[in-house]
Scaffold this motif. Structure first.
Motif, PDB file in Angstrom:
ATOM      1  N   ARG A   1       8.015 -38.385 -24.228  1.00 29.76           N
ATOM      2  CA  ARG A   1       8.400 -39.563 -23.434  1.00 29.76           C
ATOM      3  C   ARG A   1       7.310 -40.633 -23.474  1.00 29.76           C
ATOM      4  O   ARG A   1       7.597 -41.817 -23.610  1.00 29.76           O
ATOM      5  CB  ARG A   1       8.673 -39.150 -21.990  1.00 29.76           C
ATOM      6  CG  ARG A   1       9.972 -38.404 -21.812  1.00 29.76           C
ATOM      7  CD  ARG A   1      10.162 -37.997 -20.376  1.00 29.76           C
ATOM      8  NE  ARG A   1      11.422 -37.292 -20.223  1.00 29.76           N
ATOM      9  CZ  ARG A   1      11.672 -36.425 -19.262  1.00 29.76           C
ATOM     10  NH1 ARG A   1      10.762 -36.139 -18.355  1.00 29.76           N
ATOM     11  NH2 ARG A   1      12.847 -35.828 -19.203  1.00 29.76           N
ATOM     12  N   GLN A   2       6.065 -40.200 -23.334  1.00 30.66           N
ATOM     13  CA  GLN A   2       4.979 -41.166 -23.359  1.00 30.66           C
ATOM     14  C   GLN A   2       4.845 -41.820 -24.734  1.00 30.66           C
ATOM     15  O   GLN A   2       4.567 -43.019 -24.822  1.00 30.66           O
ATOM     16  CB  GLN A   2       3.658 -40.503 -22.945  1.00 30.66           C
ATOM     17  CG  GLN A   2       3.630 -40.188 -21.477  1.00 30.66           C
ATOM     18  CD  GLN A   2       2.275 -39.732 -21.008  1.00 30.66           C
ATOM     19  OE1 GLN A   2       1.282 -39.916 -21.688  1.00 30.66           O
ATOM     20  NE2 GLN A   2       2.236 -39.154 -19.826  1.00 30.66           N
ATOM     21  N   GLY A   3       5.058 -41.046 -25.777  1.00 27.69           N
ATOM     22  CA  GLY A   3       5.044 -41.616 -27.124  1.00 27.69           C
ATOM     23  C   GLY A   3       6.137 -42.653 -27.295  1.00 27.69           C
ATOM     24  O   GLY A   3       5.927 -43.715 -27.892  1.00 27.69           O
ATOM     25  N   THR A   4       7.304 -42.360 -26.750  1.00 29.39           N
ATOM     26  CA  THR A   4       8.427 -43.306 -26.809  1.00 29.39           C
ATOM     27  C   THR A   4       8.077 -44.573 -26.033  1.00 29.39           C
ATOM     28  O   THR A   4       8.340 -45.691 -26.504  1.00 29.39           O
ATOM     29  CB  THR A   4       9.699 -42.655 -26.233  1.00 29.39           C
ATOM     30  OG1 THR A   4      10.009 -41.494 -26.994  1.00 29.39           O
ATOM     31  CG2 THR A   4      10.878 -43.612 -26.269  1.00 29.39           C
ATOM     32  N   ASN A   5       7.480 -44.395 -24.862  1.00 32.63           N
ATOM     33  CA  ASN A   5       7.071 -45.569 -24.074  1.00 32.63           C
ATOM     34  C   ASN A   5       6.064 -46.423 -24.829  1.00 32.63           C
ATOM     35  O   ASN A   5       6.154 -47.657 -24.836  1.00 32.63           O
ATOM     36  CB  ASN A   5       6.470 -45.132 -22.729  1.00 32.63           C
ATOM     37  CG  ASN A   5       7.513 -44.592 -21.772  1.00 32.63           C
ATOM     38  OD1 ASN A   5       8.696 -44.822 -21.943  1.00 32.63           O
ATOM     39  ND2 ASN A   5       7.053 -43.861 -20.763  1.00 32.63           N
TER      40      ASN A   5
END
Length: 122
Positions: free
Chosen positions: A70-74
Motif C-alpha cells: 500500500r505504501q509503495g502504491t501511495n
C-alpha cells in the motif's frame, strides 16, 4: 526390537523430495562414508540443520507485506501527481510542497520497513 518399534511409531510423518542423479550420487557417497543409507544421511542432515524460527507468523507477514504494498502504491501515486503538476504555476506551489513532504515521509517509512526486513533476514 521393541525399542525400534517405539521409534517407528513416534516417527509418523513422511518427507519426500526429488534430487538430480548427481546430487543423489553425492548424497550416497557422503552417507556411505558414515555407514548410512542416502535416506538416513539426508534425514540426519535435515535434523542437524539450524533452521531459524520465523520472526512473524504467516498472518503477520501478510499484513506487513500488504502495508508495504500500500505504501509503495501511495508513493507511486504521489510521484505521478508531482510529475503532472505545472511546477511554474504559483497556485500549485502549496500542493507541490505538501505532496513533496508526504512523499518524503512515506519514502522514509518505506526505507525503515526495508531495513527492518533486512535485519530480520539475518
Amino acid at each position: 526390537m521393541s525399542n525400534q518399534k517405539d521409534v517407528l511409531q513416534r516417527q509418523s510423518e513422511y518427507v519426500q523430495f526429488r534430487i538430480s542423479k548427481d546430487q543423489y550420487a553425492k548424497l550416497k557417497q557422503s552417507g556411505e562414508t558414515l555407514g548410512l543409507s542416502p535416506n538416513l544421511y539426508a534425514k540426519q542432515l535435515a535434523l542437524r540443520s539450524h533452521l531459524r524460527k520465523p520472526y512473524f507468523n504467516k498472518d503477520d507477514f501478510q499484513t506487513l507485506h500488504l502495508e508495504l504494498t500500500r505504501q509503495g502504491t501511495n508513493l507511486n501515486q504521489i510521484a505521478k501527481r508531482l510529475n503532472q503538476l505545472d511546477h511554474h504555476n504559483p497556485d500549485n506551489q502549496e500542493v507541490i510542497k505538501a505532496l513533496r513532504y508526504t512523499y518524503g515521509v512515506l519514502d522514509q517509512t518505506q526505507k525503515e520497513y526495508q531495513q527492518l526486513c533486512q535485519q530480520l533476514q539475518k
